[in-house]
Design an enzyme around this catalytic site. Structure first.
Site, short mmCIF file in Angstrom:
data_model
loop_
_atom_site.label_atom_id
_atom_site.label_comp_id
_atom_site.label_asym_id
_atom_site.label_seq_id
_atom_site.Cartn_x
_atom_site.Cartn_y
_atom_site.Cartn_z
N CYS A 275 50.05 -0.82 28.78
CA CYS A 275 50.53 -2.08 28.21
C CYS A 275 50.72 -1.94 26.70
O CYS A 275 51.82 -2.01 26.18
CB CYS A 275 49.53 -3.20 28.46
SG CYS A 275 49.10 -3.42 30.15
N1 SAJ Z 1 41.80 0.16 21.53
C1 SAJ Z 1 41.36 0.56 20.28
N2 SAJ Z 1 40.74 -0.35 19.50
C2 SAJ Z 1 40.52 -1.64 19.91
C3 SAJ Z 1 40.99 -2.03 21.18
C4 SAJ Z 1 41.61 -1.11 21.99
O1 SAJ Z 1 41.54 1.71 19.89
O2 SAJ Z 1 39.92 -2.41 19.16
C5 SAJ Z 1 42.52 1.12 22.37
C6 SAJ Z 1 41.84 1.36 23.69
O3 SAJ Z 1 40.91 2.42 23.59
C7 SAJ Z 1 43.02 1.73 24.58
C8 SAJ Z 1 44.16 0.92 24.01
O4 SAJ Z 1 43.78 0.56 22.69
O5 SAJ Z 1 43.31 3.10 24.48
C9 SAJ Z 1 44.45 -0.34 24.80
O6 SAJ Z 1 43.23 -0.99 24.93
P1 SAJ Z 1 43.13 -2.52 25.48
O7 SAJ Z 1 41.72 -2.97 25.31
O8 SAJ Z 1 44.20 -3.34 24.89
O9 SAJ Z 1 43.30 -2.33 27.04
P2 SAJ Z 1 44.54 -2.47 27.98
O10 SAJ Z 1 45.63 -1.54 27.68
O11 SAJ Z 1 43.96 -2.43 29.34
O12 SAJ Z 1 45.10 -3.92 27.65
C10 SAJ Z 1 44.97 -4.94 28.59
C11 SAJ Z 1 46.06 -5.90 28.25
N3 SAJ Z 1 46.21 -6.83 29.33
C12 SAJ Z 1 47.45 -7.19 29.69
O13 SAJ Z 1 48.46 -6.75 29.17
C13 SAJ Z 1 47.54 -8.16 30.79
C14 SAJ Z 1 45.74 -6.65 26.97
O14 SAJ Z 1 46.66 -7.73 26.81
C15 SAJ Z 1 44.36 -7.21 27.01
O15 SAJ Z 1 44.09 -7.91 25.80
C16 SAJ Z 1 43.40 -6.05 27.15
O16 SAJ Z 1 43.66 -5.48 28.45
C17 SAJ Z 1 41.96 -6.53 27.07
O17 SAJ Z 1 41.72 -7.48 26.30
O18 SAJ Z 1 41.11 -5.90 27.71
#
Ligand code: SAJ
Length: 440
Positions: A275
């Site tokens: 995403c």
């Molecule tokens: N990440 C960081 N630092 C952060 C947060 C994330 O480096 O502070 C990295 C993670 O390690 C990962 C990537 O970013 O590699 C994405 O992380 P994510 O927490 O955004 O996880 P996703 O990709 O599963 O995002 C999903 C998304 N959900 C949908 O699109 C429906 C996102 O909108 C959500 O906010 C997120 O999950 C969530 O909150 O868990």
């Protein structure tokens, strides 16, 4: 009764027949939610393995329990097929297919196009269609409407209805799931939005209508672009803090004590998942057709994409400081999933970290309790997760923590390792002062 009145009545009394096109981590939970709400749902997917499992009452999506599938199959509220022709019997169809990027970095619309072109063969009066796949603003109106509205005797907004509702599934999350995550809904016309909202309100607790499909498409891109840019900000902050000799983790924890006007993000080895690294590029790509350069997205993408290289440069420097060249050294990468405690490696920065370490001549192994095997399509390398973690920790010249799965005993790992580079602050406070640990 008009087509709208007839359809709305069937949606309200749940006699409407529902189809979900695409039974992945978005479509299957949605099919179950509609089935459990009392609708008769048909899941349609070209992957016969998925269909065979569902027919046996088995789930292949961790967030969906097989018991829930079996119960719906038994009661007749869920059937599954690879045959798109079933769509001619459907009143309401939700399209939940992937929207990845091509190798070129452009949107790959092939899944949406093929699903839409199949569906177009079976369109009839009194249908409502909702696209859930994350995509650029304008997709529903510019791409789906002409293909689905190919029978010009049927008028959208009167004889059939079309809307966009962004998926908000966060795999593995248990507090917010499909049924209780508010759902944004925007129609091609106002009436389209009303009909689609009526449908989804029959199963999902909160549906938030917006005026157009474009507003709904754009709201999703804002959500995930917001995350991507803020992650890019803290990643750049990590680089700045290292130059300044300031601990970025301490700085972020301090800023996070502010109870308002701040949202905590943490730096890391890069941006993974299907995403966050991808959705914003759908927006910047679309804006190019308006001759507008989405600078925030481009810059954040550049910073995030460079983080694996930055991590490897920090490992190389730290080992050099310890009189150990990276070349010929044994390096254990800890955690390769794109985020902690999940089994998904899509776009995981760990793959880039491993490739770059190898290019520097390191002898690389990895361990990940959720990922038994990895391979790199372009570079051709492949690994199995090491069987004996602590044996590999002890034998390595460096351990690089890339994904901080919660089940690791980081204290024991640091005690047994020669050197640890921690890109996730997994070692926490004790890592900050431990002479064997360096953190991002
Ligand atoms: N990440 C960081 N630092 C952060 C947060 C994330 O480096 O502070 C990295 C993670 O390690 C990962 C990537 O970013 O590699 C994405 O992380 P994510 O927490 O955004 O996880 P996703 O990709 O599963 O995002 C999903 C998304 N959900 C949908 O699109 C429906 C996102 O909108 C959500 O906010 C997120 O999950 C969530 O909150 O868990």
């Amino acid at each position: 009764m008009t087509a709208k009145e007839t359809l709305v009545k069937k949606l309200k009394d749940k006699t409407a027949t529902i189809a979900i096109l695409g039974l992945g981590y978005v479509g299957l939970p949605l099919a179950v939610v509609f089935g459990e709400a009392g609708f008769r749902v048909t899941g349609v997917d070209p992957d016969s393995r998925k269909i065979d499992l569902l027919k046996k009452g088995e789930s292949y999506i961790p967030d969906v329990k097989s018991e829930a599938v079996a119960k719906l199959v038994k009661s007749g509220h869920l059937t599954a097929t690879t045959d798109f022709a079933i769509l001619k019997e459907m009143d309401a169809v939700s399209i939940c297919v992937p929207t990845p990027l091509r190798q070129t970095g452009d949107p790959d619309m092939s899944f949406i196009i093929s699903a839409t072109e199949e569906l177009a063969k079976y369109m009839h009066k009194g249908m409502v269609i909702v696209l859930e796949s994350t995509t650029y603003p304008g997709t529903t109106r510019e791409l789906l409407l002409p293909k689905l509205g190919n029978d010009h005797s049927l008028k959208v907004g009167e004889d059939w209805f079309l809307a966009f509702s962004p998926e908000r599934v966060d795999p593995g999350r248990e507090d917010y799931t499909t049924i209780n995550t508010p759902k944004v809904m925007g129609g091609i016309t106002e009436i389209c939005g009303v009909v689609a909202t009526t449908w989804y309100e029959g199963a999902i607790k909160i549906v938030h209508p917006v005026s157009t499909a474009e507003a709904a498409e754009m709201s999703k891109l804002l959500e995930n672009t917001f995350r991507m840019i803020n992650i890019g900000l803290v990643n750049e902050l990590a680089i700045m803090c290292e130059r300044l000799g300031v601990d970025v983790w301490e700085v972020i924890d301090a800023a996070a004590t502010k109870p308002f006007g701040f949202m905590k993000f943490t730096p890391g080895p890069g941006l993974g998942g299907h995403c966050i690294p991808i959705d914003p590029l759908y927006l910047s790509w679309k804006m190019k057709s308006f001759h507008y350069n989405a600078r925030f997205i481009e810059l954040a993408s550049e910073i995030n994409t460079n983080m694996p290289r930055y991590v490897v440069s920090r490992v190389l420097e730290a080992m050099n400081d310890r009189g150990k060249p990276l070349k010929g050294s044994k390096v254990l990468v800890l955690g390769v999933a794109y985020k902690p405690d999940i089994d998904d490696v899509r776009e995981s920065p760990a793959m880039d970290v491993i490739g770059l370490l190898q290019k520097k001549g390191a002898i690389v192994e990895y361990h990940d309790p959720f990922i038994p095997h990895i391979h790199h399509e372009n570079d051709g390398w492949h690994f199995d997760s090491v069987k004996d973690l602590m044996k590999s920790v002890k034998a390595s010249d460096a351990v690089v923590i890339v994904t901080n799965h919660s089940q690791y005993d980081y204290k024991a790992i640091v005690e047994s390792a020669k050197f640890v580079f921690d890109s996730r602050n997994a070692t926490g406070k004790f890592g900050k002062t431990h002479e064997k640990v360096e953190r991002l």
